[in-house]
Design a protein around this motif. Structure first.
Motif, PDB file in Angstrom:
ATOM      1  N   ALA A 137     -12.328 -10.956  -9.430  1.00  0.00           N
ATOM      2  CA  ALA A 137     -12.807 -11.529  -8.174  1.00  0.00           C
ATOM      3  C   ALA A 137     -12.132 -10.845  -6.999  1.00  0.00           C
ATOM      4  CB  ALA A 137     -12.521 -13.027  -8.159  1.00  0.00           C
ATOM      5  N   ASN A 138     -12.899 -10.708  -5.919  1.00  0.00           N
ATOM      6  CA  ASN A 138     -12.401 -10.131  -4.670  1.00  0.00           C
ATOM      7  C   ASN A 138     -12.008  -8.665  -4.816  1.00  0.00           C
ATOM      8  OD1 ASN A 138     -12.673 -12.643  -3.414  1.00  0.00           O
ATOM      9  ND2 ASN A 138     -10.628 -13.266  -4.087  1.00  0.00           N
ATOM     10  N   ALA A 139     -12.563  -7.976  -5.785  1.00  0.00           N
ATOM     11  CA  ALA A 139     -12.268  -6.552  -5.937  1.00  0.00           C
ATOM     12  C   ALA A 139     -13.494  -5.860  -6.486  1.00  0.00           C
ATOM     13  CB  ALA A 139     -11.080  -6.343  -6.885  1.00  0.00           C
ATOM     14  N   ALA A 140     -13.722  -4.607  -6.036  1.00  0.00           N
ATOM     15  CA  ALA A 140     -14.849  -3.840  -6.548  1.00  0.00           C
ATOM     16  C   ALA A 140     -14.591  -3.449  -7.987  1.00  0.00           C
ATOM     17  CB  ALA A 140     -15.054  -2.600  -5.687  1.00  0.00           C
ATOM     18  N   PRO A 141     -15.600  -3.434  -8.849  1.00  0.00           N
ATOM     19  CA  PRO A 141     -15.392  -3.098 -10.256  1.00  0.00           C
ATOM     20  C   PRO A 141     -14.887  -1.688 -10.434  1.00  0.00           C
ATOM     21  CG  PRO A 141     -17.558  -4.068  -9.882  1.00  0.00           C
ATOM     22  CD  PRO A 141     -16.979  -3.779  -8.551  1.00  0.00           C
ATOM     23  N   ALA A 142     -14.074  -1.500 -11.471  1.00  0.00           N
ATOM     24  CA  ALA A 142     -13.589  -0.164 -11.791  1.00  0.00           C
ATOM     25  C   ALA A 142     -14.745   0.663 -12.319  1.00  0.00           C
ATOM     26  CB  ALA A 142     -12.473  -0.253 -12.826  1.00  0.00           C
ATOM     27  N   THR A 147     -14.087   3.647  -4.816  1.00  0.00           N
ATOM     28  CA  THR A 147     -13.661   2.274  -4.625  1.00  0.00           C
ATOM     29  C   THR A 147     -13.754   1.957  -3.142  1.00  0.00           C
ATOM     30  OG1 THR A 147     -12.177   2.374  -6.522  1.00  0.00           O
ATOM     31  CG2 THR A 147     -11.795   0.624  -4.916  1.00  0.00           C
ATOM     32  N   ILE A 148     -14.565   0.968  -2.801  1.00  0.00           N
ATOM     33  CA  ILE A 148     -14.782   0.599  -1.403  1.00  0.00           C
ATOM     34  C   ILE A 148     -14.253  -0.801  -1.174  1.00  0.00           C
ATOM     35  CG2 ILE A 148     -16.513   0.134   0.375  1.00  0.00           C
ATOM     36  CD1 ILE A 148     -18.266   2.204  -0.841  1.00  0.00           C
ATOM     37  N   SER A 149     -13.538  -0.962  -0.066  1.00  0.00           N
ATOM     38  CA  SER A 149     -13.074  -2.278   0.323  1.00  0.00           C
ATOM     39  C   SER A 149     -14.077  -2.874   1.300  1.00  0.00           C
ATOM     40  CB  SER A 149     -11.683  -2.177   0.973  1.00  0.00           C
ATOM     41  OG  SER A 149     -11.252  -3.450   1.426  1.00  0.00           O
TER      42      SER A 149
END
Length: 267
Positions: A137-142, A147-149
């Protein structure tokens, strides 16, 4: 004299018979054997790009499609698709026409997921190993290309959450004129009201993997091809093509809608 009268009656009888025959055939047209019409109907017109039907990186146009919708569903700009296919009028595409939806050249991805199976886990890129582990949660998948915030595009109450079959993004409430911000750095690939159900819409392309969409705005503050920074105000909230004031926000990974709540930062 009698022979004359007899002959005259014979002529009159013949004339009468001809008249009756003509009347009985009145309105009947001889059948037309139009081979040219049959030949024309039998020969199906070849639609542009039909030789590429079914190939990876190509899409067959369905009834009701527009380039905006096709681009959004494939993670591309509708303008780029028009350019790749050399469309003189981007507003004129035909059902059955086959369009290139991935960029030409050696840098084009080899495959692209098109499955609409349920679930919110984004499919991995072709170059990344597949993993069944769901994104935190709250993070882009690996495994993404980059990787985008992503930040929240508006401040307000969450009206509706993500549902792949019913709501392809988040609906955030607010007041008319509230600011709508870019969720990440990107480029405007669409700004307008040409996609039914979205009202005044902005689509940002962040890289070859991610698009974000911002719908139902009152005012659009950016133009196509404009480069945008994360947090920049791009629109004002409204209720265009909606039943209330709200921002409908989508994140699309290679054209597939994913749950924005799994990608947005906590702040």
């Amino acid at each position: 004299m009698r022979m004359f009268r007899s002959g005259m009656w014979g002529v009159l009888a013949l004339v009468a018979a001809l008249v009756l025959s003509a009347c009985s055939n009145k309105g009947r047209l001889a059948p037309v054997d139009d081979h040219s019409v049959s030949a024309t109907r039998g020969a199906a017109r070849v639609l542009p790009g039909s030789e590429n039907a079914g190939k990876p990186g190509y899409y067959t146009v369905k009834p009701g499609d527009t380039l905006i919708r096709i681009g959004m569903d494939h993670g591309q700009s509708g303008r780029d698709i028009a350019r790749w296919n050399k469309l003189e009028n981007p507003n004129l595409i035909e059902t059955g026409q086959v369009l290139r939806v991935l960029p030409p050249g050696p840098d084009a991805p080899v495959t692209k997921p098109t499955s609409s199976a349920s679930g919110t886990n984004a499919p991995p890129m072709p170059s990344a190993p597949a993993t069944p582990t769901p994104p935190a949660a709250n993070a882009a998948p690996a495994g993404a290309e980059d990787t985008i915030s992503f930040q929240w595009p508006a401040r307000g109450n969450l009206i509706s959450g993500f549902d792949e079959s019913k709501n392809k993004g988040l609906d955030i409430g607010g007041k008319v004129g509230d600011p709508v911000m870019a969720a990440a750095d990107g480029r405007v690939v669409y700004a307008g009201a040409g996609l039914r159900g979205y009202g005044n819409l902005i689509i940002l392309k962040h890289n070859n993997t991610y698009l974000t969409a911002y719908a139902h705005n009152q005012t659009l503050l950016v133009k196509e091809d404009q480069v945008i920074k994360r947090g920049q105000k791009i629109a004002e909230m409204g209720n265009s093509d909606a039943d209330q004031v709200k921002l409908h926000f989508e994140i699309r990974r290679q054209g597939k809608p994913v749950d924005p709540a799994k990608y947005l930062s906590a702040n």
